[in-house]
Design a protein around this motif. Structure first.
Motif, short mmCIF file in Angstrom:
data_model
loop_
_atom_site.label_atom_id
_atom_site.label_comp_id
_atom_site.label_asym_id
_atom_site.label_seq_id
_atom_site.Cartn_x
_atom_site.Cartn_y
_atom_site.Cartn_z
N ALA A 1 -19.56 13.01 18.48
CA ALA A 1 -18.57 14.03 18.84
C ALA A 1 -17.22 13.70 18.20
CB ALA A 1 -18.43 14.11 20.35
N ALA A 2 -16.51 14.71 17.77
CA ALA A 2 -15.22 14.53 17.12
C ALA A 2 -14.10 14.43 18.15
CB ALA A 2 -14.95 15.69 16.16
N THR A 3 -13.05 13.70 17.80
CA THR A 3 -11.85 13.65 18.62
C THR A 3 -11.08 14.96 18.46
OG1 THR A 3 -10.48 12.74 16.85
CG2 THR A 3 -11.74 11.17 18.20
N GLU A 4 -10.01 15.08 19.23
CA GLU A 4 -9.17 16.28 19.10
C GLU A 4 -8.60 16.41 17.71
OE1 GLU A 4 -6.19 16.44 22.10
OE2 GLU A 4 -7.62 16.62 23.77
N GLY A 5 -8.42 15.29 17.05
CA GLY A 5 -7.89 15.32 15.68
C GLY A 5 -8.96 15.56 14.63
N GLY A 6 -10.21 15.66 15.05
CA GLY A 6 -11.29 15.96 14.12
C GLY A 6 -11.98 14.74 13.53
N ASP A 7 -11.57 13.55 13.96
CA ASP A 7 -12.21 12.33 13.44
C ASP A 7 -13.47 12.01 14.24
OD1 ASP A 7 -10.23 11.65 11.46
OD2 ASP A 7 -8.90 11.12 13.12
N MET A 8 -14.41 11.36 13.58
CA MET A 8 -15.65 10.90 14.23
C MET A 8 -15.74 9.39 14.08
SD MET A 8 -18.22 13.93 12.95
CE MET A 8 -17.50 13.88 11.31
N PHE A 9 -16.15 8.71 15.17
CA PHE A 9 -16.14 7.26 15.17
C PHE A 9 -17.47 6.68 15.61
CE2 PHE A 9 -11.70 8.43 15.58
CZ PHE A 9 -11.06 7.53 14.74
N LEU A 10 -17.82 5.54 15.01
CA LEU A 10 -18.91 4.70 15.46
C LEU A 10 -18.31 3.38 15.92
CD1 LEU A 10 -21.45 5.31 12.55
CD2 LEU A 10 -21.50 6.35 14.82
N HIS A 11 -18.86 2.81 16.96
CA HIS A 11 -18.36 1.54 17.50
C HIS A 11 -18.98 0.37 16.75
CE1 HIS A 11 -16.31 3.30 21.00
NE2 HIS A 11 -17.31 4.16 21.02
N ILE A 12 -18.14 -0.54 16.28
CA ILE A 12 -18.60 -1.75 15.60
C ILE A 12 -18.09 -2.95 16.39
CG2 ILE A 12 -18.66 -3.06 13.45
CD1 ILE A 12 -19.90 -0.26 13.25
N PRO A 13 -18.96 -3.75 16.99
CA PRO A 13 -18.50 -4.88 17.80
C PRO A 13 -17.72 -5.90 16.97
CG PRO A 13 -20.82 -4.42 18.19
CD PRO A 13 -20.41 -3.61 17.00
#
Length: 311
Positions: A283-295
């Motif tokens: 899902a995208a943030t309000e700013g349109g960015d998409m993120f994956l979590h990297i430990p």
């Protein structure tokens, strides 16, 4: 007489992954097995050259894709399942189902918790969850789902005619076996799955999910070292980890010791977060960015120092 499918094996060299198109030569109905979406971890850029190559073959041979199959939630490459599904629909084809074994829900729960993924992003992302031994048709060819746990708990293989698409449940004889140390993995279960495969008729072909040829492997007549399959007979006689006569306790000891010193796959975190979504973007943030979590990893001492002053 068992109908023989047409099998198009496509090797993706960056992640050493075999992808397959398996078609009924009469009806042209086809399944895609373990497709790859390209990902550059340095730039976090997704691209589609490999998946577009599959689409090119589908068009070239006038195939109709009815299902897109996954053997498991891969930890070393991103699936192209959703991309292929949408591209095929956009081109006017019927919508193929994205399918996987039913235990994917256990894997989704495990990694949704680890990576803080909202349950809404995982709801109904797979169109079909196969039960153990469930059968389906590829045109006029019968296929059967085999539960082959060990590498992962959700792992399945697909018996199509006299061929099994094994995913990571067994590798070519000079490679041996896959690791079994992912969450829910089990060397004991992997041994049992291998015995299921080695108990098939000796002329059946076992198509692998990856190939990592050793330097000693001779190239074939066209200079290629990568092999998509060997027969059950060859596996029984030659598999360096699992050949006939290998005892369960010896295999489990070897596999456990080997896994303890293996590094994690290069695309582990990106792949898992992507693949439990069936290849959908986060899902995208309000700013349109998409993120994956990297430990982030560090020693306990360093973590203690770098958390900031204690108030």
């Amino acid at each position: 007489m068992v109908n023989k499918p047409d099998i198009h094996a496509c090797f993706e060299a960056v992640t050493a992954t075999w992808q397959y198109l398996v078609a009924d030569p009469e009806t042209r109905d086809t399944v895609v097995i373990d497709s790859v979406l390209d990902f550059n971890p340095v730039t976090s850029q997704i691209s589609t050259d490999t998946a577009d190559g599959l689409l090119g073959l589908i068009s070239k041979y006038n195939l109709t894709v009815t299902r897109i199959l996954e053997t498991h939630a891969h930890a070393d490459h991103l699936t192209a399942a959703t991309y292929l599904q949408q591209k095929l629909v956009d081109e006017g084809n019927p919508r193929p189902e994205i399918c996987i074994g039913a235990r994917i829900t256990e894997v989704q729960a495990t990694f949704a918790s680890k990576y803080q993924i909202n349950a809404s992003e995982l709801a109904n992302v797979f169109d079909k969850l196969f039960q153990d031994n469930e059968e389906f048709m590829i045109g006029k060819i019968r296929a059967k789902v085999l539960h082959l746990p060990g590498h992962t708990p959700d792992h399945v293989g697909y018996l199509i005619g006299e061929n099994v698409f094994t995913g990571d449940s067994i590798f070519n004889p000079d490679v041996g076996s896959a690791r079994a140390d992912f969450p829910g993995g089990s060397a004991i279960a992997l041994y049992s799955s291998s015995q299921t495969l080695l108990g098939l008729p000796e002329d059946y072909c076992l198509y692998v999910g990856h190939d990592y040829p050793p330097e000693t492997r001779a190239a074939n007549e066209v200079g290629e070292k990568y092999k998509p399959y060997t027969t059950v007979k060859e596996q029984r006689e030659e598999n360096k980890h699992l050949k006939e006569g290998t005892k369960e306790e010896d295999f489990v000891k070897f596999r456990s010791e080997r896994d303890a010193v293996l590094g994690e796959p290069r695309l582990l975190h990106q792949s898992l977060q992507f693949n439990i979504r069936a290849g959908r973007l986060p899902a995208a943030t309000e700013g349109g960015d998409m993120f994956l979590h990297i430990p982030v990893k560090a020693s306990k001492e360093l973590i203690s120092l770098m958390r900031g002053p204690k108030l």
